[in-house]
Scaffold this motif. Structure first.
Motif, PDB file in Angstrom:
ATOM      1  N   MET A 423       0.815  -1.204   0.000  1.00 51.64           N
ATOM      2  CA  MET A 423       0.000   0.000   0.000  1.00 51.64           C
ATOM      3  C   MET A 423       0.853   1.261   0.000  1.00 51.64           C
ATOM      4  SD  MET A 423      -2.952   1.389  -0.135  1.00 51.64           S
ATOM      5  CE  MET A 423      -4.119   0.053   0.200  1.00 51.64           C
ATOM      6  N   ASP A 424       1.902   1.299   0.820  1.00 55.89           N
ATOM      7  CA  ASP A 424       2.721   2.510   0.883  1.00 55.89           C
ATOM      8  C   ASP A 424       3.383   2.808  -0.452  1.00 55.89           C
ATOM      9  OD1 ASP A 424       4.349   0.250   1.081  1.00 55.89           O
ATOM     10  OD2 ASP A 424       5.835   1.234   2.365  1.00 55.89           O
ATOM     11  N   GLN A 427       0.685   4.102  -2.938  1.00 59.59           N
ATOM     12  CA  GLN A 427       0.301   5.469  -2.593  1.00 59.59           C
ATOM     13  C   GLN A 427       1.379   6.460  -3.031  1.00 59.59           C
ATOM     14  OE1 GLN A 427      -0.415   5.063   1.644  1.00 59.59           O
ATOM     15  NE2 GLN A 427      -2.634   5.070   1.354  1.00 59.59           N
ATOM     16  N   SER A 451      -7.159  -2.123  -1.063  1.00 57.54           N
ATOM     17  CA  SER A 451      -8.226  -1.138  -1.188  1.00 57.54           C
ATOM     18  C   SER A 451      -7.826  -0.029  -2.155  1.00 57.54           C
ATOM     19  CB  SER A 451      -8.550  -0.527   0.177  1.00 57.54           C
ATOM     20  OG  SER A 451      -9.374   0.604   0.035  1.00 57.54           O
ATOM     21  N   GLU A 454      -8.263   3.467  -0.356  1.00 60.84           N
ATOM     22  CA  GLU A 454      -7.146   3.797   0.520  1.00 60.84           C
ATOM     23  C   GLU A 454      -5.929   4.226  -0.286  1.00 60.84           C
ATOM     24  OE1 GLU A 454      -4.346   1.728   4.015  1.00 60.84           O
ATOM     25  OE2 GLU A 454      -6.131   0.679   3.246  1.00 60.84           O
ATOM     26  N   GLN A 457      -6.555   7.914  -1.220  1.00 62.31           N
ATOM     27  CA  GLN A 457      -7.120   8.846  -0.239  1.00 62.31           C
ATOM     28  C   GLN A 457      -6.260  10.089   0.003  1.00 62.31           C
ATOM     29  OE1 GLN A 457      -7.539   6.706   3.444  1.00 62.31           O
ATOM     30  NE2 GLN A 457      -5.349   6.515   3.808  1.00 62.31           N
ATOM     31  N   LYS A 458      -4.971  10.036  -0.253  1.00 65.99           N
ATOM     32  CA  LYS A 458      -4.104  11.182  -0.005  1.00 65.99           C
ATOM     33  C   LYS A 458      -3.946  12.078  -1.232  1.00 65.99           C
ATOM     34  CE  LYS A 458      -1.436   8.607   3.456  1.00 65.99           C
ATOM     35  NZ  LYS A 458      -0.079   8.106   3.840  1.00 65.99           N
ATOM     36  N   ASP A 512     -15.237  -1.957  -4.049  1.00 59.05           N
ATOM     37  CA  ASP A 512     -13.888  -1.926  -3.496  1.00 59.05           C
ATOM     38  C   ASP A 512     -13.849  -2.718  -2.192  1.00 59.05           C
ATOM     39  OD1 ASP A 512     -11.265  -1.277  -3.092  1.00 59.05           O
ATOM     40  OD2 ASP A 512     -11.654   0.776  -2.413  1.00 59.05           O
ATOM     41  N   THR A 573      -4.470 -10.431   3.377  1.00 54.39           N
ATOM     42  CA  THR A 573      -5.408  -9.320   3.207  1.00 54.39           C
ATOM     43  C   THR A 573      -6.805  -9.731   3.635  1.00 54.39           C
ATOM     44  OG1 THR A 573      -4.115  -8.406   1.364  1.00 54.39           O
ATOM     45  CG2 THR A 573      -6.423  -7.731   1.524  1.00 54.39           C
TER      46      THR A 573
END
Length: 701
Positions: A423-424, A427, A451, A454, A457-458, A512, A573
């Protein structure tokens, strides 16, 4: 009744006319019988009751003509005929199936009984009953432009029942009949190209499409006048219809076992019928046997599920019922971030289908080099196969930029990331992309389980991020899961569905939710396999039990294909999201952490890797499960998860699950996907208290 059914339209060449392509004496008056349903080529000719009645009426007229010297049968532009109207098969009982077989036999047999030469001019797509009616003619020509020629019936858990199993071995030889009727059908419904159909003996002449009809008429004229004869050895290319029959039958039955594991009788019934014809069986008796076989198979659950599955993937999914009405973004440049094994495949697909400037971005020059080798190698293969001209391949290669800099991505309006499932990392990549692409550009992720919301989201514009999950190998598997996160724009979703269509993939929408459709269900379904290890069952025993449903591979074979660590990541997950029912067994964790490429060592004949086998822990006093128990527990778990996915809105309708499992996980048509099978077997009623597939399609309502 519909007024667009296939009609058989009779016209005649003028008496004494002669083809512009032929200097032979005039053949006399010829009949041209054209199959045409009055629609464009996107709506192919099919045969239902009205079509057969139309053929019968045309033959009544033809038989009344005293001066006709020959008949040419052909189709409308680009289409010959694609066989029976499958919509008429739904709910068919044994009596109806037998009557349908008798009706087709009766009217097709009249073509064979005509007192003059008959020639089928296969001008376009020719499948199933279309190829059968052609076999009832004395001769056949095939156009180089014919899109596909095939017997797809066994793929649908029936068989060519209008004379196909009886005439194919007589015309083309037993081995070619077996290959076309059984092997090709079970090999993902493979079609014959015109050259192959000609080489196998299903056509007597291969004619260039530009002059096809005129040359076919000219050939018929020469056959009528005796200026030309066509010598065809009895039984086709092989001479003796039974030559090599025993070996071909043994190979085909073994192939069927490997493909369907006895879960549908269709290939075995087809082989028995072909054998009867090849060993000299009486044609009239062969027709009766076809009728008996059709009465057995067409009402059976497998064929009925196949009709349902065919409608899902050929009709419903192509309409993209989930697609918003918003206009998709017009793409001018695309980019793939992450040029590893999956990214390289995505790059090759986007380049070949979209033919737009493509940027392949990665942090590693070595990875980019291998990516370039893959993309250019795929183009070179197409050139070698004659499917792409060298100049076009060079042009496409020139559209690609391989780079380590985000600056080269600037201007792309469709960007898909294909990096590790972290995820990181994802993103961070989207944040970097937002610095260089326009606000209106669409960002997509190929995540298999994380997700999408997620991930976005930023961002300043999270509404333009969609999930776009492919399945490996990308070039083969037709499914793309189009994930709709909360707040995504209609333009982004419409663009995703438009891209899927242009990539020639089937996009199925899902919400999602963790692991989406296919991986979530496979994880629940295959979790049973890992638990069976604790009961004392071995790997191969478990895989064979699951394949007994007709699936292409067992759970542990699948884990090896997708990668043990990838499978573990998906399981983690799901365990985090749904700890009540997704529990990671210690055996599975140990296997995934082992230093092995998979469970089986295929270089050693498919034996289980020693280090994998030694890791398995069996419970004390455990009793191994039977094959039926393994299958039952797996299906019960799947039924529970399917019901939950419908209840939590992961999908709009059970048909979405079935489409996904057929196109993404290889569930066979004769199962109808997963939900339909669970309904047919009563498992969904037992587990969920209801049928999963309802009369209302909620994705289209």
């Amino acid at each position: 009744m519909s007024d667009t059914y296939t009609r058989f339209k009779l016209t005649y060449t003028p008496l004494g006319a002669r083809s512009a392509y032929d200097d032979s004496p005039a053949a006399g008056r010829l009949a041209i019988l054209t199959m045409d349903n009055g629609r464009d080529y996107k709506k192919p000719n099919t045969f239902g009751e009205q079509a057969l009645n139309s053929l019968s009426e045309a033959l009544d007229e033809l038989e009344s003509q005293t001066d006709v010297k020959g008949l040419l049968l052909t189709g409308k532009q680009f289409i010959f005929a694609v066989g029976a109207d499958l919509t008429s098969f739904a709910g068919m009982d044994a009596d109806g199936a037998r009557a349908g077989g008798q009706g087709g036999h009766a009217v097709f047999a009249r073509i064979m009984d005509l007192p003059f030469p008959t020639l089928a001019a296969i001008n376009g797509a020719c499948m199933g009953g279309g190829l059968e009616i052609a076999l009832h003619c004395d001769y056949r020509t095939v156009s180089t432009g014919a899109a596909a020629i095939a017997f797809p019936e066994v793929f649908l858990s029936i068989f060519p029942a209008w004379g196909g199993t009886q005439l194919a071995p007589r015309v083309a030889g037993a081995k070619n009949a077996i290959d076309a009727i059984v092997v090709d059908a079970l090999n993902n419904n493979r079609m014959m190209k015109p050259q192959q159909a000609f080489e196998r003996g299903f056509a007597d002449r291969l004619i260039d499409s530009a002059v096809f009809l005129d040359e076919s008429v000219a050939l018929l004229e020469r056959l009528v006048t005796g200026e030309e004869t066509i010598e065809r050895p009895a039984g086709g290319e092989g001479g003796d219809p039974a030559e090599g029959l025993d070996e071909a039958l043994a190979n085909a039955r073994a192939f069927a076992d490997a493909k369907v594991h006895g879960a549908t009788r269709a290939p075995y019934v087809a082989l028995d019928l072909i054998e009867f014809a090849a060993r000299g069986g009486d044609l009239a008796e062969g027709r009766r046997r076809e009728q008996d076989g059709l009465a057995e198979l067409l009402p059976a659950p497998q064929a009925q599920a196949s009709v349902y599955a065919f409608d899902l993937v050929q009709n419903r999914a192509k309409k993209q019922p989930w697609r918003p009405e918003a206009a998709p973004r017009r793409l001018q440049k695309v980019a793939v971030v992450g040029a590893g094994l999956m990214g390289a495949q995505l790059g090759a697909l986007h380049l070949q289908r979209l033919e737009l400037p493509l940027v392949m971005k990665d942090i590693d020059e070595g990875v980019l080099g291998r990516c370039r080798e893959h993309i250019e190698g795929e183009l070179d293969k197409l050139v070698q196969k004659g499917r792409l001209k060298p100049g076009k391949a060079a042009f496409l290669k020139g559209l690609v930029t391989y780079t380590t800099s985000y600056e080269d991505v600037r201007g792309a309006d469709w960007v898909i990331e294909a990096v590790l499932e972290r995820m990181d990392l994802k993103q961070a990549i989207f944040a970097d992309l937002e610095e260089v692409v326009e606000e209106s550009a669409i960002l997509a992720t190929n995540t298999s389980s994380l997700s999408v919301a997620e991930m976005a989201q930023k961002l300043s514009h999270p509404e333009r991020v969609v999930g776009f999950h492919f399945f490996n190998p990308v070039a083969v598997l037709p499914l793309v899961e189009v994930i709709r996160p909360e707040g995504v724009s209609d333009e982004a979703m419409a663009t995703a569905f438009d891209v899927a269509k242009k990539l020639k993939k089937t996009g199925v929408q899902c919400a999602d939710r963790p692991a989406f459709i296919v991986n979530r269900l496979l994880s629940r379904f295959n979790g049973t396999a890992v638990r069976a290890l604790r009961r004392g069952n071995d790997f191969k025993e478990i895989d064979e039990a699951i394949k007994g449903l007709g699936l292409p591979m067992g759970p542990f074979e699948l884990f090896g294909l997708v990668g043990l660590k990838v499978a573990l990541h998906t399981a983690q997950t799901l365990a985090e999201a749904f700890p009540d029912r997704f529990v990671i067994d210690d055996n599975f964790r140990a296997i995934a952490d082992a230093d092995a490429p998979g469970v089986y060592d295929w270089s050693a004949g498919g034996e289980v890797h020693a280090q994998i086998r030694d890791l398995v822990q069996v419970d004390e006093d455990a009793t191994p499960m039977t094959a039926d128990e393994i299958r039952r527990v797996a299906l019960e778990a799947a039924a529970d998860e399917c019901a939950r996915m419908l209840d939590d809105g992961t999908v709009a309708d059970a048909r979405d699950i079935d489409t996904g499992m057929i196109l993404g996980a290889g569930f066979p048509f004769f199962m109808g996907g997963l939900c339909r099978h669970l309904d047919q077997t009563g498992i969904s009623q037992q587990v969920a208290g209801r049928d999963l597939v309802t009369s209302t399609d909620h994705a289209q309502s």
